[in-house]
Design a protein around this motif. Sequence first.
Motif, PDB file in Angstrom:
ATOM      1  N   GLN A 118       0.818  -1.206   0.000  1.00 24.83           N
ATOM      2  CA  GLN A 118       0.000   0.000   0.000  1.00 24.83           C
ATOM      3  C   GLN A 118       0.857   1.262   0.000  1.00 24.83           C
ATOM      4  OE1 GLN A 118      -3.793  -0.279   0.377  1.00 24.83           O
ATOM      5  NE2 GLN A 118      -2.901  -2.088  -0.591  1.00 24.83           N
ATOM      6  N   SER A 119       0.315   2.315  -0.597  1.00 28.58           N
ATOM      7  CA  SER A 119       0.935   3.645  -0.539  1.00 28.58           C
ATOM      8  C   SER A 119       0.008   4.569   0.230  1.00 28.58           C
ATOM      9  CB  SER A 119       1.192   4.182  -1.951  1.00 28.58           C
ATOM     10  OG  SER A 119      -0.017   4.274  -2.690  1.00 28.58           O
ATOM     11  N   LEU A 120       0.575   5.384   1.128  1.00 31.88           N
ATOM     12  CA  LEU A 120      -0.208   6.249   2.000  1.00 31.88           C
ATOM     13  C   LEU A 120       0.184   7.703   1.816  1.00 31.88           C
ATOM     14  CD1 LEU A 120       0.040   4.208   5.339  1.00 31.88           C
ATOM     15  CD2 LEU A 120      -1.502   3.847   3.412  1.00 31.88           C
ATOM     16  N   MET A 121      -0.815   8.584   1.779  1.00 35.55           N
ATOM     17  CA  MET A 121      -0.580  10.021   1.713  1.00 35.55           C
ATOM     18  C   MET A 121      -0.934  10.633   3.068  1.00 35.55           C
ATOM     19  SD  MET A 121      -2.255  12.901  -0.847  1.00 35.55           S
ATOM     20  CE  MET A 121      -3.789  13.123   0.068  1.00 35.55           C
ATOM     21  N   SER A 122       0.016  11.303   3.705  1.00 33.01           N
ATOM     22  CA  SER A 122      -0.262  11.899   5.003  1.00 33.01           C
ATOM     23  C   SER A 122      -1.177  13.109   4.847  1.00 33.01           C
ATOM     24  CB  SER A 122       1.037  12.317   5.695  1.00 33.01           C
ATOM     25  OG  SER A 122       1.692  13.339   4.972  1.00 33.01           O
ATOM     26  N   VAL A 123      -2.088  13.263   5.798  1.00 37.60           N
ATOM     27  CA  VAL A 123      -3.029  14.395   5.802  1.00 37.60           C
ATOM     28  C   VAL A 123      -3.095  14.955   7.215  1.00 37.60           C
ATOM     29  CG1 VAL A 123      -4.373  13.481   3.879  1.00 37.60           C
ATOM     30  CG2 VAL A 123      -5.032  12.902   6.229  1.00 37.60           C
ATOM     31  N   PRO A 124      -3.356  16.256   7.347  1.00 37.07           N
ATOM     32  CA  PRO A 124      -3.375  16.890   8.679  1.00 37.07           C
ATOM     33  C   PRO A 124      -4.744  16.770   9.333  1.00 37.07           C
ATOM     34  CG  PRO A 124      -3.634  18.567   7.000  1.00 37.07           C
ATOM     35  CD  PRO A 124      -3.494  17.252   6.271  1.00 37.07           C
ATOM     36  N   PHE A 125      -5.058  15.586   9.806  1.00 38.32           N
ATOM     37  CA  PHE A 125      -6.358  15.386  10.440  1.00 38.32           C
ATOM     38  C   PHE A 125      -6.250  14.274  11.467  1.00 38.32           C
ATOM     39  CE2 PHE A 125     -10.366  12.895  10.556  1.00 38.32           C
ATOM     40  CZ  PHE A 125     -11.175  13.854  11.160  1.00 38.32           C
ATOM     41  N   ALA A 126      -6.827  14.501  12.652  1.00 38.34           N
ATOM     42  CA  ALA A 126      -6.925  13.475  13.682  1.00 38.34           C
ATOM     43  C   ALA A 126      -8.369  13.440  14.162  1.00 38.34           C
ATOM     44  CB  ALA A 126      -5.985  13.781  14.845  1.00 38.34           C
ATOM     45  N   LEU A 157      -3.556   9.566   8.706  1.00 37.85           N
ATOM     46  CA  LEU A 157      -3.966  10.697   9.531  1.00 37.85           C
ATOM     47  C   LEU A 157      -2.833  11.099  10.476  1.00 37.85           C
ATOM     48  CD1 LEU A 157      -7.584   9.525  10.488  1.00 37.85           C
ATOM     49  CD2 LEU A 157      -6.758  10.539   8.347  1.00 37.85           C
ATOM     50  N   THR A 158      -2.630  12.421  10.587  1.00 41.04           N
ATOM     51  CA  THR A 158      -1.576  12.932  11.471  1.00 41.04           C
ATOM     52  C   THR A 158      -2.117  14.083  12.292  1.00 41.04           C
ATOM     53  OG1 THR A 158      -0.711  14.523   9.853  1.00 41.04           O
ATOM     54  CG2 THR A 158       0.210  12.296   9.804  1.00 41.04           C
ATOM     55  N   SER A 159      -1.642  14.189  13.521  1.00 43.20           N
ATOM     56  CA  SER A 159      -2.035  15.282  14.407  1.00 43.20           C
ATOM     57  C   SER A 159      -0.990  16.397  14.317  1.00 43.20           C
ATOM     58  CB  SER A 159      -2.170  14.766  15.838  1.00 43.20           C
ATOM     59  OG  SER A 159      -0.957  14.201  16.286  1.00 43.20           O
ATOM     60  N   PRO A 160      -1.244  17.565  14.934  1.00 40.51           N
ATOM     61  CA  PRO A 160      -0.278  18.670  14.859  1.00 40.51           C
ATOM     62  C   PRO A 160       1.130  18.221  15.235  1.00 40.51           C
ATOM     63  CG  PRO A 160      -2.316  19.437  15.840  1.00 40.51           C
ATOM     64  CD  PRO A 160      -2.463  17.945  15.661  1.00 40.51           C
ATOM     65  N   GLY A 161       2.107  18.730  14.477  1.00 39.86           N
ATOM     66  CA  GLY A 161       3.492  18.338  14.684  1.00 39.86           C
ATOM     67  C   GLY A 161       3.888  17.132  13.870  1.00 39.86           C
ATOM     68  N   GLY A 162       2.970  16.678  13.013  1.00 40.48           N
ATOM     69  CA  GLY A 162       3.288  15.533  12.162  1.00 40.48           C
ATOM     70  C   GLY A 162       3.294  14.208  12.885  1.00 40.48           C
ATOM     71  N   MET A 163       2.572  14.108  14.014  1.00 43.25           N
ATOM     72  CA  MET A 163       2.493  12.829  14.736  1.00 43.25           C
ATOM     73  C   MET A 163       1.574  11.875  13.984  1.00 43.25           C
ATOM     74  SD  MET A 163       4.421  12.935  17.457  1.00 43.25           S
ATOM     75  CE  MET A 163       3.778  11.517  18.332  1.00 43.25           C
ATOM     76  N   VAL A 164       2.080  10.703  13.680  1.00 39.83           N
ATOM     77  CA  VAL A 164       1.294   9.686  12.991  1.00 39.83           C
ATOM     78  C   VAL A 164       0.291   9.080  13.970  1.00 39.83           C
ATOM     79  CG1 VAL A 164       1.395   7.439  11.838  1.00 39.83           C
ATOM     80  CG2 VAL A 164       3.126   9.191  11.350  1.00 39.83           C
ATOM     81  N   THR A 165      -0.974   8.946  13.544  1.00 39.86           N
ATOM     82  CA  THR A 165      -1.996   8.358  14.417  1.00 39.86           C
ATOM     83  C   THR A 165      -2.510   7.036  13.855  1.00 39.86           C
ATOM     84  OG1 THR A 165      -3.799   9.632  13.383  1.00 39.86           O
ATOM     85  CG2 THR A 165      -2.674  10.627  15.272  1.00 39.86           C
ATOM     86  N   GLU A 166      -3.154   7.061  12.687  1.00 44.53           N
ATOM     87  CA  GLU A 166      -3.775   5.876  12.106  1.00 44.53           C
ATOM     88  C   GLU A 166      -4.073   6.151  10.642  1.00 44.53           C
ATOM     89  OE1 GLU A 166      -7.646   5.295  13.982  1.00 44.53           O
ATOM     90  OE2 GLU A 166      -7.793   7.457  14.302  1.00 44.53           O
ATOM     91  N   GLY A 167      -4.402   5.099   9.895  1.00 49.27           N
ATOM     92  CA  GLY A 167      -4.886   5.290   8.548  1.00 49.27           C
ATOM     93  C   GLY A 167      -6.350   5.689   8.563  1.00 49.27           C
ATOM     94  N   SER A 168      -6.869   6.113   7.427  1.00 58.49           N
ATOM     95  CA  SER A 168      -8.269   6.530   7.400  1.00 58.49           C
ATOM     96  C   SER A 168      -9.204   5.361   7.682  1.00 58.49           C
ATOM     97  CB  SER A 168      -8.614   7.175   6.053  1.00 58.49           C
ATOM     98  OG  SER A 168      -8.435   6.279   4.984  1.00 58.49           O
ATOM     99  N   PRO A 186      -3.498   9.112  20.036  1.00 59.78           N
ATOM    100  CA  PRO A 186      -4.918   8.790  20.087  1.00 59.78           C
ATOM    101  C   PRO A 186      -5.392   8.191  18.765  1.00 59.78           C
ATOM    102  CG  PRO A 186      -4.517  10.969  21.016  1.00 59.78           C
ATOM    103  CD  PRO A 186      -3.239  10.543  20.364  1.00 59.78           C
ATOM    104  N   ALA A 187      -5.933   6.976  18.817  1.00 58.61           N
ATOM    105  CA  ALA A 187      -6.396   6.271  17.622  1.00 58.61           C
ATOM    106  C   ALA A 187      -7.306   5.141  18.064  1.00 58.61           C
ATOM    107  CB  ALA A 187      -5.212   5.716  16.820  1.00 58.61           C
ATOM    108  N   LEU A 188      -8.075   4.627  17.130  1.00 56.73           N
ATOM    109  CA  LEU A 188      -8.881   3.447  17.396  1.00 56.73           C
ATOM    110  C   LEU A 188      -7.968   2.226  17.447  1.00 56.73           C
ATOM    111  CD1 LEU A 188     -11.849   2.263  17.539  1.00 56.73           C
ATOM    112  CD2 LEU A 188     -11.533   1.731  15.111  1.00 56.73           C
ATOM    113  N   THR A 189      -8.085   1.442  18.501  1.00 52.93           N
ATOM    114  CA  THR A 189      -7.360   0.180  18.552  1.00 52.93           C
ATOM    115  C   THR A 189      -8.182  -0.853  17.795  1.00 52.93           C
ATOM    116  OG1 THR A 189      -6.341   0.708  20.685  1.00 52.93           O
ATOM    117  CG2 THR A 189      -6.379  -1.605  20.026  1.00 52.93           C
ATOM    118  N   GLY A 190      -7.786  -1.132  16.563  1.00 54.76           N
ATOM    119  CA  GLY A 190      -8.516  -2.085  15.750  1.00 54.76           C
ATOM    120  C   GLY A 190      -8.392  -3.493  16.295  1.00 54.76           C
ATOM    121  N   ILE A 191      -9.355  -4.336  15.955  1.00 57.20           N
ATOM    122  CA  ILE A 191      -9.348  -5.708  16.460  1.00 57.20           C
ATOM    123  C   ILE A 191      -8.142  -6.471  15.941  1.00 57.20           C
ATOM    124  CG2 ILE A 191     -10.634  -7.853  16.625  1.00 57.20           C
ATOM    125  CD1 ILE A 191     -11.897  -5.432  18.093  1.00 57.20           C
TER     126      ILE A 191
END
Length: 264
Positions: A118-126, A157-168, A186-191
């Motif tokens: 997979q290829s991922l594009m970072s976006v500024p959203f948490a 998805l990334t939070s302020p400061g470029g912290m990686v959180t989770e994929g969409s 902060p992210a959903l802990t997937g099963i």
Amino acid sequence: MTIFAPDLYVEFDGRPATGDDLRIPAFASYGHFTAMQVRDRTVRGLALHLDRLDSANRELFGLPLDGERVRELIGHALDGAGARDASVRVHAFMPPGSAATVPMVTVREPARADGAPQSLMSVPFARSLPHIKRPGEFCQIYYGQQARRAGFDEALLTSPGGMVTEGSITNIGFWDGTSVVWPDAPALTGITMALLESGLARTDRSSVRRGVTLDGLDAYRAAFVTNSQGIAPVHRIDDTAFTVDEDLMVLLGQVYEATPRDAV
């Protein structure tokens, strides 16, 4: 009247959905859900799915959601759809004016992930309240579409400061050569993520939570994403390329496949 989309069967509280029923998710979408892959009437991590539903229901509606009842509803919907292998979602809503939670179970064709890199594009959203899996996530859908239009498979998805959180629609994990690293954010802990965490703990490979930033991706040898459909390697995040670590993917696959299945 039973409601079908081309490959979708829906039940509300153990009976075939009507048009009136479907107005609830269409116009009062405040609720939560969990998604699972059923194979031969069994599910990996069923207890985690049921715990997720009960916890979210208590937080959103102040009411428990009985796991054994949910298990029965899943089985009933599979019977109604005539399916043993399926993609199943269990939603929980509280219709306007109701004092009780109404579960909705959807059954459709099973998803079969091909495991392609997979290829991922970072976006500024948490996400807000990321621990609750809920429908109608506008920004996740928006950024996922933007990523695909730009030639990527998914948004990261990334939070302020470029912290990686989770994929969409996924969790993301990294490999530093010693440990599997999950972003400590902060992210959903997937099963699937939770099953890998517990499974790796039973092997000689460690699994840790650590802050991951976009400008620190070079510290990792490999990356992968997980969701209810399975596990896939990541070969690119923005302009950072990753080598697909075949040994790592074999290990993750073995850990996941070793997880016992529960009957529904």
